[in-house]
Scaffold this active site. Sequence first.
Site, mmCIF file in Angstrom:
data_model
loop_
_atom_site.group_PDB
_atom_site.id
_atom_site.type_symbol
_atom_site.label_atom_id
_atom_site.label_comp_id
_atom_site.label_asym_id
_atom_site.label_seq_id
_atom_site.Cartn_x
_atom_site.Cartn_y
_atom_site.Cartn_z
ATOM 1 N N HIS A 83 -29.217 -13.161 25.819
ATOM 2 C CA HIS A 83 -28.134 -12.976 26.783
ATOM 3 C C HIS A 83 -27.497 -14.296 27.226
ATOM 4 O O HIS A 83 -26.560 -14.278 28.021
ATOM 5 C CB HIS A 83 -28.660 -12.227 28.009
ATOM 6 C CG HIS A 83 -28.845 -10.767 27.781
ATOM 7 N ND1 HIS A 83 -29.592 -10.263 26.741
ATOM 8 C CD2 HIS A 83 -28.373 -9.685 28.448
ATOM 9 C CE1 HIS A 83 -29.576 -8.943 26.780
ATOM 10 N NE2 HIS A 83 -28.846 -8.571 27.814
ATOM 11 N N HIS A 127 0.845 -1.196 0.000
ATOM 12 C CA HIS A 127 0.000 0.000 0.000
ATOM 13 C C HIS A 127 0.883 1.251 0.000
ATOM 14 O O HIS A 127 1.218 1.781 1.067
ATOM 15 C CB HIS A 127 -0.912 0.003 1.224
ATOM 16 C CG HIS A 127 -1.829 -1.174 1.298
ATOM 17 N ND1 HIS A 127 -1.404 -2.436 1.690
ATOM 18 C CD2 HIS A 127 -3.154 -1.295 1.036
ATOM 19 C CE1 HIS A 127 -2.425 -3.270 1.660
ATOM 20 N NE2 HIS A 127 -3.497 -2.608 1.268
ATOM 21 N N HIS A 135 -3.814 3.267 -3.709
ATOM 22 C CA HIS A 135 -4.016 2.827 -2.326
ATOM 23 C C HIS A 135 -3.307 1.513 -2.027
ATOM 24 O O HIS A 135 -2.531 1.437 -1.077
ATOM 25 C CB HIS A 135 -5.516 2.662 -2.023
ATOM 26 C CG HIS A 135 -5.777 1.963 -0.722
ATOM 27 N ND1 HIS A 135 -5.780 2.629 0.477
ATOM 28 C CD2 HIS A 135 -6.033 0.651 -0.428
ATOM 29 C CE1 HIS A 135 -6.020 1.759 1.454
ATOM 30 N NE2 HIS A 135 -6.177 0.561 0.925
ATOM 31 N N GLU A 165 -18.040 -2.406 24.786
ATOM 32 C CA GLU A 165 -17.262 -3.628 24.967
ATOM 33 C C GLU A 165 -16.050 -3.689 24.036
ATOM 34 O O GLU A 165 -14.954 -4.056 24.463
ATOM 35 C CB GLU A 165 -18.147 -4.870 24.737
ATOM 36 C CG GLU A 165 -19.231 -5.065 25.763
ATOM 37 C CD GLU A 165 -20.520 -4.323 25.432
ATOM 38 O OE1 GLU A 165 -21.501 -4.469 26.174
ATOM 39 O OE2 GLU A 165 -20.535 -3.589 24.401
#
Length: 669
Positions: free
Chosen positions: A479, A39, A270, A417
Site C-alpha cells: 500500500h 478497421h 476486422h 478504481e
Amino acid sequence: MSSVSPAADPGPSAVSDRDLANAVRALTMDAVEAAKSGHPGMPMGMADVATVLYRRFLAFDPLDPDWPDRDRLVLSAGHGSMLLYALLYLTGYPAVSLEQVKNFRQLGSRTAGHPEYRHAPGIETTTGPLGQGLANAVGMALAERILNARLGDALVDHYTYVLAGDGCLMEGISHEAIDLAGHLKLARLIVLFDDNGISIDGATSLATSTDQLARFAAAGWAVRTVDGHDPAAIEAAIAAERATDQPSLIACRTVIGFGAPTKAGTAGVHGAPLGPREIAGARDRLGWPHPPFEIPAPILAEWRAIGRAGAPRREAWAARVAAAPAEAREAVVGASPVPPQLAEAVVQFKADLSAEAPKLATRQSSQKVLEMLCQVVPGLIGGSADLTGSNGTKVKSQAVVSRDAYGGGYIHYGVREHGMAAAMNGIALHGGLIPFGGTFLVFSDYSRPAIRLAALMGLRVIHVMTHDSIGLGEDGPTHQPVEHLASLRAIPNLLVLRPADAVETAEAWQIALGAERTPSVLCLTRQGVPTMRRRHQADNLTARGGYLIHEPEGARRVTLIASGSEVELALAAAETLAGDGIGAAVVSMPCLELFDAEDQAWRASVLGETPRVIVEAAVRASWERYLRPGDSFIGMAGFGASAPASKLYVHFGITPDAVVAAARRAVAA
C-alpha cells in the site's frame, strides 16, 4: 420515467434503411482502402443498427453539436471509427466534410484512426482502449440523472447510447462499469452490442464462453437479442428498451464486414483494408454501383434530412431554458464554471489556516477545503472507491447519489478504481458537473488508463489520492507508493500536486478547479504535518509549481528541495544547518509540471546556483532534470516495509539528519 420523444418520424421515403446503411458501408470501404489501414469490419457490420438509431431515435443537431440536452452516442469500439465519421459526414456536421473522410487516418485530419475528443464535433469521447467508452458512458448517463434530478425534465432529459464490441465486454473495466450502472438503475443508458462472434485472433470462442446477456442481467440490466441486420427488429428492440427502468443491453447479432463476398464473418475483415477485388465484390453484393466516395443525391439528401430532424426539439428546449431561472440556465448551459467568488473564499480560508496553524494530515486538510468548496462550487460531484473515510472526500453538505435519489453530490463507486476514473471522465465530458474521486495513491495503477485518457482529452477531473508514501505506515509495501509519483508525472497534461501543508492543499484545490483542460491528482498524506506557511499570502504560490518557502538570513550556500510531507524535514534540516553557519534555502515543490511551465527567470531564482539536495519519499526518477553532478537525492530506492511511519523514515534514511549530512558534503566539496 419522464417522456422523451424519439427523433422525428421520417415518414415514408423512397430511400430504404438498407440504402442508408450501405452508404455507411461504402464510405468505410473506400476510406480504409485509401488510407491503406483501418478497421472496416465493425462499421460494415453495425451500419444497419446505427442507421436505425440515427433515423428513428437519436436526438442531435449537427448545427449545434454541443446542445447540452442532446443524446450521447459513444463508440466504445473505437477501432470502428469510420462508422462514426461516415455518420457525421452524412448527417451534415460541417467539420466532417467528404475531404475529411477521404483523409482518414492522415496527419492533421479530424478523422483519426480512433475517435479523438475535440478533433471534431460529434465525437463525444476518445475511444480505442476497449471498454473505456462503455465506462465513460456510465458516467455520462449518471451525470444526466443527477442534473435531471436537480433541474427537471424540461431542461435535462436525454439518453446515452453505446456501440460496443466483444472486446469492450471482455475488458475488466466492463465489469466495474456495468455493475455500477445496474446498481444505480441508469435506465437512460442503452448498450448496442456488436455480437459478431469475431475478434482479432479469430472466433471469440477461442478465448471466452461468457453468456453476456446472463452477465448483464445478473448486474441488474434489461437484456435482449436482436437480428442486427433487420431494421424493423432493431427499431422495436430500441423502443422497448427505452421504456424500461433499467440500463439495457441489446445484443445485435451481426456479420462482421457485412457485404464483403469472401471476408465477411471472418477475422480477416476486422483490421485491414478489403482490397480492390473484395471491394468490387462487396459493391456488387450490396447493390452499390457508385464510384468511391460518391453518395447518390437522394441518399445523401435523406441522411441530411435525418440530421435536420433534431432542430425543432433543440429549439423547443432552448425556449424552455430561456424561460428558466438564471441559476438553472447557468447550470445546464455553462461548462461547469468556477464562480468568481471562489478566489476570495480560498484567500480567506488560507488566512484562517495560517492564523490557526493546525497540524493535520493533508487528507484532513483536503476535507476541510472541500467543506468550503462545496458551498461555493455547486457543480462539484464527489466520490470514492470505497475509501470515503480514509480519503476524506465526503463532507456533511453532500447527500449520497442513489437509485432512489439522484440529486445528491456524492457517489459511492465501490471497489472499482478503474471504473470510477473512467466514469468521472464521462461526467466531465457530459458537462454541468466537476467530478472528483478518491482512492489510495498506490491504486492509481488501477486508474491509470482512464487518467491517461483524461489527460489526452483535456478534461477537468480531480483525483484525490491519499496515503501518498511510506508515511502511511503499518499497511506495508503493498500500500506504500514509491514509483507512483514518477509514473503519474510522466503523463503529459496531468497536474500532480503534492502539497506540504493545509495552506498548500487549499491552493492545490484552487488550481485543480481552475484547470479546465487538465486533470489533476492531489497526493495527500495519511500522517499529520504542521502548517509551514504561517505568514498569510494572498497569492497562490503553489500555482508557481515551486517557490522559496524559506530563505537564509545570509548567503545561500545550499538549496534543499522537497515536496509534500518532506518539506517539513527540509525546513528542520535548514534550521540545523543555520546553526552551523550554512545558509540553506528551502524550496517547496508541490507541482513539477507547473514549475516547468514557469519562465526561466523564475526557475533560476528558485533553484539558485548552489548545490542541491532533493528529498522526497519516493523514487528519484522525476527529479533527474533538477539534479546536476554533485547534487544529492534522498528518497526511496526500493519498496517500503510494514512499521510505524516514524520508524520507516528513519529506516530508509529520509530524515533531517540525512539531509543535513548531504548538504554538508555538498558544501564541502
